[in-house]
Design an enzyme around this catalytic site. Sequence first.
Site, PDB file in Angstrom:
ATOM      1  N   HIS A  35      27.852 -44.892-107.334  1.00  0.00           N
ATOM      2  CA  HIS A  35      27.943 -46.155-106.603  1.00  0.00           C
ATOM      3  C   HIS A  35      29.366 -46.694-106.694  1.00  0.00           C
ATOM      4  O   HIS A  35      29.786 -47.103-107.772  1.00  0.00           O
ATOM      5  CB  HIS A  35      27.027 -47.207-107.238  1.00  0.00           C
ATOM      6  CG  HIS A  35      25.574 -46.898-107.100  1.00  0.00           C
ATOM      7  ND1 HIS A  35      24.786 -47.480-106.146  1.00  0.00           N
ATOM      8  CD2 HIS A  35      24.766 -46.077-107.801  1.00  0.00           C
ATOM      9  CE1 HIS A  35      23.543 -47.030-106.262  1.00  0.00           C
ATOM     10  NE2 HIS A  35      23.509 -46.172-107.257  1.00  0.00           N
ATOM     11  N   CYS A  70      24.213 -42.485-103.517  1.00  0.00           N
ATOM     12  CA  CYS A  70      23.124 -42.191-104.452  1.00  0.00           C
ATOM     13  C   CYS A  70      21.824 -41.871-103.703  1.00  0.00           C
ATOM     14  O   CYS A  70      21.719 -40.803-103.126  1.00  0.00           O
ATOM     15  CB  CYS A  70      22.980 -43.313-105.459  1.00  0.00           C
ATOM     16  SG  CYS A  70      22.205 -42.736-106.971  1.00  0.00           S
ATOM     17  N   GLU A  85      30.113 -49.409-104.915  1.00  0.00           N
ATOM     18  CA  GLU A  85      29.993 -50.818-104.533  1.00  0.00           C
ATOM     19  C   GLU A  85      29.676 -51.740-105.700  1.00  0.00           C
ATOM     20  O   GLU A  85      30.043 -52.912-105.660  1.00  0.00           O
ATOM     21  CB  GLU A  85      28.925 -50.978-103.435  1.00  0.00           C
ATOM     22  CG  GLU A  85      27.465 -50.841-103.853  1.00  0.00           C
ATOM     23  CD  GLU A  85      27.039 -49.428-104.188  1.00  0.00           C
ATOM     24  OE1 GLU A  85      27.864 -48.502-104.068  1.00  0.00           O
ATOM     25  OE2 GLU A  85      25.886 -49.244-104.616  1.00  0.00           O
TER      26      GLU A  85
HETATM   27  N1  GLN Z   1      17.044 -41.821-108.656  1.00  0.00           N
HETATM   28  C1  GLN Z   1      16.995 -42.417-107.354  1.00  0.00           C
HETATM   29  C2  GLN Z   1      16.287 -41.505-106.350  1.00  0.00           C
HETATM   30  O1  GLN Z   1      16.000 -40.412-106.666  1.00  0.00           O
HETATM   31  C3  GLN Z   1      18.393 -42.740-106.862  1.00  0.00           C
HETATM   32  C4  GLN Z   1      19.038 -43.768-107.763  1.00  0.00           C
HETATM   33  C5  GLN Z   1      20.064 -44.637-107.091  1.00  0.00           C
HETATM   34  O2  GLN Z   1      20.129 -44.722-105.857  1.00  0.00           O
HETATM   35  N2  GLN Z   1      20.864 -45.306-107.895  1.00  0.00           N
HETATM   36  O3  GLN Z   1      16.035 -41.911-105.252  1.00  0.00           O
END
Ligand code: GLN
Length: 186
Positions: free
Chosen positions: A169, A78, A171
């Site tokens: 994710h 992410c 995890e």
């Molecule tokens: N929206 C976050 C970003 O732009 C990422 C979200 C996440 O890591 N779950 O950094």
Amino acid sequence: MVGVLALQGDFAEHLTVLRSLKVETKEVRTPEDLASCSHLIIPGGESTVMGKLLTSSGIRDPLIQRANAGDLAIFGTCAGAILLAKEIEGKNAPEGLGLMDITVDRNAYGTQLHSFEAEIAIEGIGSVPVAFIRAPKITRVGNGVDILASYEGMPVLVRQGRCIASTCHPEVRGEAALHRYFLDMQ
Ligand code: GLN
């Protein structure tokens, strides 16, 4: 040693998964911590904040150098995937690492309210439960990048050399298959 970047974000969940695989782990907060790691997980969190902390901690430069030398395997989830991208769309883009030839669009599914869980089919692994939390979309994939899983027609797990990036994710649901794949990766 498997490091988890512990400057910000959900590093604790990654450490729990890694411990279930009985591997030696390290919370990485300094360049010295990084030096002892062969693998590094960059967790989810807030990519703008993590981008700044990568610089102020002094980790940014050695991380990029070792990744480019093929001396460090990296798994970004992410926000971690956002930081690995060469191109980040939109205003207020974080200062990324530029290690993978992909373009990402942050928060492309909407706000926290639009977060969701799903099963994704991963090549060579099978079906894995994951969560998309304010997830980005990978909107461009360069020639040297392999797509390992897609969701609704968009790549969500990609690999280039010894770097992998997932927009979701694995995890948070305690799933270890992807971490095992990362550790076994040559
Ligand atoms: N929206 C976050 C970003 O732009 C990422 C979200 C996440 O890591 N779950 O950094």
